[in-house]
Motif scaffolding. Structure first.
Motif: not given
Length: 70
Positions: A35-58
């Motif tokens: 379960i912790l592995q899934v939570i960590n993967r979800a957090a990484l995916r969210e961070k990656y998606d947010l970073d991608r959105i911010h870099s595209t907007a910038a």
């Protein structure tokens, strides 16, 4: 020799499947680790998606008139 228990967890986040897997002599521990592995993967995916959105907007020239896109 102790037996090993394996846990496999699958979850869905924003339409994408995530999975986690762990092995331990304690099945409760294996489940918690999976379960912790899934939570960590979800957090990484969210961070990656947010970073991608911010870099595209910038890089959006409409947001920064007069600046050349990188």
């Amino acid at each position: 020799e102790d037996a090993l228990g394996e846990a496999h967890v699958e979850a869905e986040l924003n339409g994408k499947n995530l999975s986690g897997r762990a092995v331990s002599t304690d099945i409760v521990e294996a489940s918690a680790l999976a379960i912790l592995q899934v939570i960590n993967r979800a957090a990484l995916r969210e961070k990656y998606d947010l970073d991608r959105i911010h870099s595209t907007a910038a890089d959006d020239p409409a947001r920064h008139p007069g600046r050349q896109p990188s």
